[in-house]
Design a protein around this motif. Structure first.
Motif, PDB file in Angstrom:
ATOM      1  N   ALA A 139       0.705  -1.264   0.059  1.00 38.78           N
ATOM      2  CA  ALA A 139       0.052  -0.003   0.002  1.00 38.78           C
ATOM      3  C   ALA A 139       0.858   1.205   0.023  1.00 38.78           C
ATOM      4  N   SER A 140       0.411   2.144  -0.576  1.00 32.65           N
ATOM      5  CA  SER A 140       1.022   3.360  -0.798  1.00 32.65           C
ATOM      6  C   SER A 140       0.983   4.226   0.502  1.00 32.65           C
ATOM      7  N   PRO A 141       1.994   5.246   0.995  1.00 33.15           N
ATOM      8  CA  PRO A 141       1.878   5.910   2.037  1.00 33.15           C
ATOM      9  C   PRO A 141       0.767   6.664   2.425  1.00 33.15           C
ATOM     10  N   ASP A 142       0.169   7.076   1.345  1.00 32.20           N
ATOM     11  CA  ASP A 142      -1.154   8.097   1.381  1.00 32.20           C
ATOM     12  C   ASP A 142      -2.291   7.309   1.524  1.00 32.20           C
ATOM     13  N   LEU A 173       8.915  -5.227  -4.096  1.00 33.77           N
ATOM     14  CA  LEU A 173       7.962  -4.165  -4.505  1.00 33.77           C
ATOM     15  C   LEU A 173       7.917  -3.392  -3.295  1.00 33.77           C
ATOM     16  N   ARG A 174       8.314  -2.118  -3.569  1.00 34.64           N
ATOM     17  CA  ARG A 174       8.128  -0.822  -2.429  1.00 34.64           C
ATOM     18  C   ARG A 174       7.915   0.315  -2.756  1.00 34.64           C
ATOM     19  N   PHE A 175       6.889   1.074  -2.099  1.00 34.45           N
ATOM     20  CA  PHE A 175       6.668   2.469  -2.328  1.00 34.45           C
ATOM     21  C   PHE A 175       7.534   3.251  -1.509  1.00 34.45           C
ATOM     22  N   SER A 176       8.129   4.413  -2.205  1.00 35.99           N
ATOM     23  CA  SER A 176       9.045   5.288  -1.464  1.00 35.99           C
ATOM     24  C   SER A 176       8.165   6.114  -0.693  1.00 35.99           C
ATOM     25  N   PRO A 177       8.864   6.821   0.080  1.00 34.30           N
ATOM     26  CA  PRO A 177       8.092   8.103   1.139  1.00 34.30           C
ATOM     27  C   PRO A 177       7.324   9.168   0.146  1.00 34.30           C
ATOM     28  N   ASP A 178       7.817   9.255  -1.044  1.00 37.48           N
ATOM     29  CA  ASP A 178       6.968  10.359  -1.677  1.00 37.48           C
ATOM     30  C   ASP A 178       6.021   9.617  -2.896  1.00 37.48           C
ATOM     31  N   ARG A 229       6.206   7.092  -4.912  1.00 38.84           N
ATOM     32  CA  ARG A 229       6.722   6.506  -6.226  1.00 38.84           C
ATOM     33  C   ARG A 229       6.663   4.848  -6.017  1.00 38.84           C
ATOM     34  N   LEU A 230       6.627   4.145  -6.956  1.00 35.64           N
ATOM     35  CA  LEU A 230       6.470   2.802  -6.675  1.00 35.64           C
ATOM     36  C   LEU A 230       7.686   2.108  -7.442  1.00 35.64           C
ATOM     37  N   THR A 231       8.355   1.172  -6.660  1.00 37.37           N
ATOM     38  CA  THR A 231       9.843   0.686  -7.180  1.00 37.37           C
ATOM     39  C   THR A 231       9.805  -0.763  -6.936  1.00 37.37           C
ATOM     40  N   VAL A 232      10.465  -1.399  -7.799  1.00 39.25           N
ATOM     41  CA  VAL A 232      10.837  -2.719  -7.822  1.00 39.25           C
ATOM     42  C   VAL A 232      11.871  -3.221  -8.382  1.00 39.25           C
ATOM     43  N   LEU A 233      12.638  -4.265  -7.856  1.00 40.70           N
ATOM     44  CA  LEU A 233      13.672  -4.809  -8.587  1.00 40.70           C
ATOM     45  C   LEU A 233      13.616  -5.638  -9.720  1.00 40.70           C
ATOM     46  N   ALA A 234      14.152  -5.346 -10.887  1.00 39.33           N
ATOM     47  CA  ALA A 234      13.638  -6.081 -12.041  1.00 39.33           C
ATOM     48  C   ALA A 234      14.537  -6.760 -12.952  1.00 39.33           C
ATOM     49  N   ALA A 235      14.340  -8.021 -13.359  1.00 42.60           N
ATOM     50  CA  ALA A 235      15.609  -8.488 -14.258  1.00 42.60           C
ATOM     51  C   ALA A 235      15.041  -8.781 -15.632  1.00 42.60           C
ATOM     52  N   ASP A 236      16.137  -8.742 -16.629  1.00 38.52           N
ATOM     53  CA  ASP A 236      15.898  -8.927 -18.081  1.00 38.52           C
ATOM     54  C   ASP A 236      17.108  -9.424 -18.451  1.00 38.52           C
ATOM     55  N   MET A 237      17.234 -10.280 -19.354  1.00 40.17           N
ATOM     56  CA  MET A 237      18.349 -10.964 -19.829  1.00 40.17           C
ATOM     57  C   MET A 237      19.456 -11.268 -19.121  1.00 40.17           C
ATOM     58  N   GLY A 238      19.113 -11.482 -17.836  1.00 39.90           N
ATOM     59  CA  GLY A 238      20.121 -12.105 -16.930  1.00 39.90           C
ATOM     60  C   GLY A 238      20.700 -10.867 -16.179  1.00 39.90           C
ATOM     61  N   SER A 269      15.738   7.979   0.409  1.00 37.06           N
ATOM     62  CA  SER A 269      15.915   9.091   1.351  1.00 37.06           C
ATOM     63  C   SER A 269      14.700   9.429   1.982  1.00 37.06           C
ATOM     64  N   ARG A 270      14.855  10.247   2.949  1.00 35.34           N
ATOM     65  CA  ARG A 270      13.921  10.491   4.031  1.00 35.34           C
ATOM     66  C   ARG A 270      12.525  11.148   3.332  1.00 35.34           C
ATOM     67  N   ASP A 271      12.810  11.906   2.310  1.00 29.78           N
ATOM     68  CA  ASP A 271      11.763  12.680   1.327  1.00 29.78           C
ATOM     69  C   ASP A 271      11.361  11.763   0.151  1.00 29.78           C
ATOM     70  N   GLY A 272      12.161  10.510  -0.062  1.00 28.51           N
ATOM     71  CA  GLY A 272      11.797   9.760  -0.884  1.00 28.51           C
ATOM     72  C   GLY A 272      12.407   9.880  -2.431  1.00 28.51           C
ATOM     73  N   LYS A 273      13.254  11.335  -2.488  1.00 25.65           N
ATOM     74  CA  LYS A 273      13.609  11.791  -3.710  1.00 25.65           C
ATOM     75  C   LYS A 273      14.758  10.812  -4.359  1.00 25.65           C
ATOM     76  N   HIS A 274      15.432  10.179  -3.518  1.00 28.31           N
ATOM     77  CA  HIS A 274      16.678   9.457  -3.980  1.00 28.31           C
ATOM     78  C   HIS A 274      16.440   8.118  -3.537  1.00 28.31           C
ATOM     79  N   ILE A 275      16.853   7.080  -4.092  1.00 30.70           N
ATOM     80  CA  ILE A 275      16.697   5.587  -4.257  1.00 30.70           C
ATOM     81  C   ILE A 275      17.879   5.099  -4.537  1.00 30.70           C
ATOM     82  N   ALA A 276      18.271   4.172  -3.455  1.00 28.85           N
ATOM     83  CA  ALA A 276      19.658   3.319  -3.505  1.00 28.85           C
ATOM     84  C   ALA A 276      19.451   1.814  -3.385  1.00 28.85           C
TER      85      ALA A 276
END
Length: 294
Positions: A34-37, A71-76, A78-87, A111-118
């Motif tokens: 679920a998204s933060p909001d 699959l994870r929502f960022s604090p701002d 946005r929806l993120t997921v780790l994805a694989a193609d062609m290995g 990041s705390r505001d969700g603007k950066h993803i690591a």
């Protein structure tokens, strides 16, 4: 989402296709997020053999990948997921994948505001950290837990700097591990490093370090406390003055140490999960005064 004033607090109802209906539309549906909001619900879905996508509020992403996970929502929001193609692996954000691909990625952080993803990255059997798709210039033969500064501008991690075989005890005891900040390793090696943390402004890094087989302490920006202990746990940094605290064990008892000096005047059977109050005026921790009592 940190700015709650932008949330929709109006009364009423909003409807999406019932989540159970997704299981009829796709081969299978993984655990929802679920998204933060509270406005969105999303899940990884299998659309065909070796074809995965993401469904958000009953709408499927256009992109399809060989594998998806974490699959994870960022604090701002946005929806993120780790994805694989062609290995190769990357991060997809709101149906758009990063341009750079890697051998493997894991442990998404924001990041705390969700603007950066690591993410932690393995590339050509070397390890580092990527932020917003850009990998450290220097990579290392191993990487353990990593940290992202609160504003997302800096990263740090426990890293291995010297290669050695599993039976090479001599090299291990000389020290083959250190801490890297933004891809640059500290000048000093240790027997072990772990639990790397930033301060609020991101200009100070503290880490548990093991100096030899028996002595542990805290290193701050590469400089160790003057005192050593039988064991030490994750440091915390004062939000304003930069003082560092950590539970430390000496003589069979745990105590709270500040910049290497015991404080509180009390010892415990166990002590951990310490933290400063937001203004730094108080310290709290979970403590067991004696066995079986908390």
């Amino acid at each position: 989402m940190n700015d709650m004033k932008d949330w929709d607090w109006s009364k009423g109802e909003k409807h999406i296709t019932h989540f159970s209906q997704w299981e009829k539309e796709f081969n299978w549906v993984e655990e929802p997020q679920a998204s933060p909001d509270g406005e969105q619900i999303a899940a990884i879905v299998n659309v065909d053999e070796a074809e995965f996508s993401v469904c958000v509020n009953s709408r499927q992403w256009e992109s399809v990948f060989e594998k998806l996970w974490y699959l994870r929502f960022s604090p701002d929001g946005r929806l993120t997921v780790l994805a694989a193609d062609m290995g190769e692996w990357t991060v997809a954000v709101d149906d758009a994948a990063w341009e750079n691909n890697y051998g493997y990625v894991w442990d998404t952080r924001f990041s705390r505001d969700g603007k950066h993803i690591a993410v932690a990255v393995q590339q050509d059997m070397e390890y580092g950290v990527a932020v917003d798709g850009e990998l450290w210039e220097n990579t290392f033969s191993n990487l353990f837990d990593y940290s992202l500064s609160p504003d997302g501008s800096r990263t740090s991690a426990s890293i291995q700097t010297v290669n050695f075989s599993s039976g090479d005890i001599e090299t291990f005891q000389k020290g083959a591990y250190s801490v890297a900040v933004d891809g640059k390793a500290w000048d000093r090696n240790f027997v072990n490093t772990w639990r790397v943390v930033f301060n609020e402004s991101g200009d100070t890094v503290a880490s548990d370090v093991r100096l030899n087989l028996y002595d542990y302490t805290i290193a701050v920006n590469g400089e160790c406390w003057d005192k050593t202990f039988d064991c030490i746990w994750e440091p915390a940094i004062h939000p304003k003055n930069g003082a560092v605290i950590a539970p430390a064990r000496k003589g069979g008892k745990w105590m709270m140490a500040k910049n290497g000096t015991p404080i509180w005047g009390a010892e415990y059977y166990q002590l951990w999960h310490q933290q400063f109050s937001p203004d730094g005026s108080r310290i709290a921790a979970i403590a067991a005064p004696e066995y079986g009592k908390w």
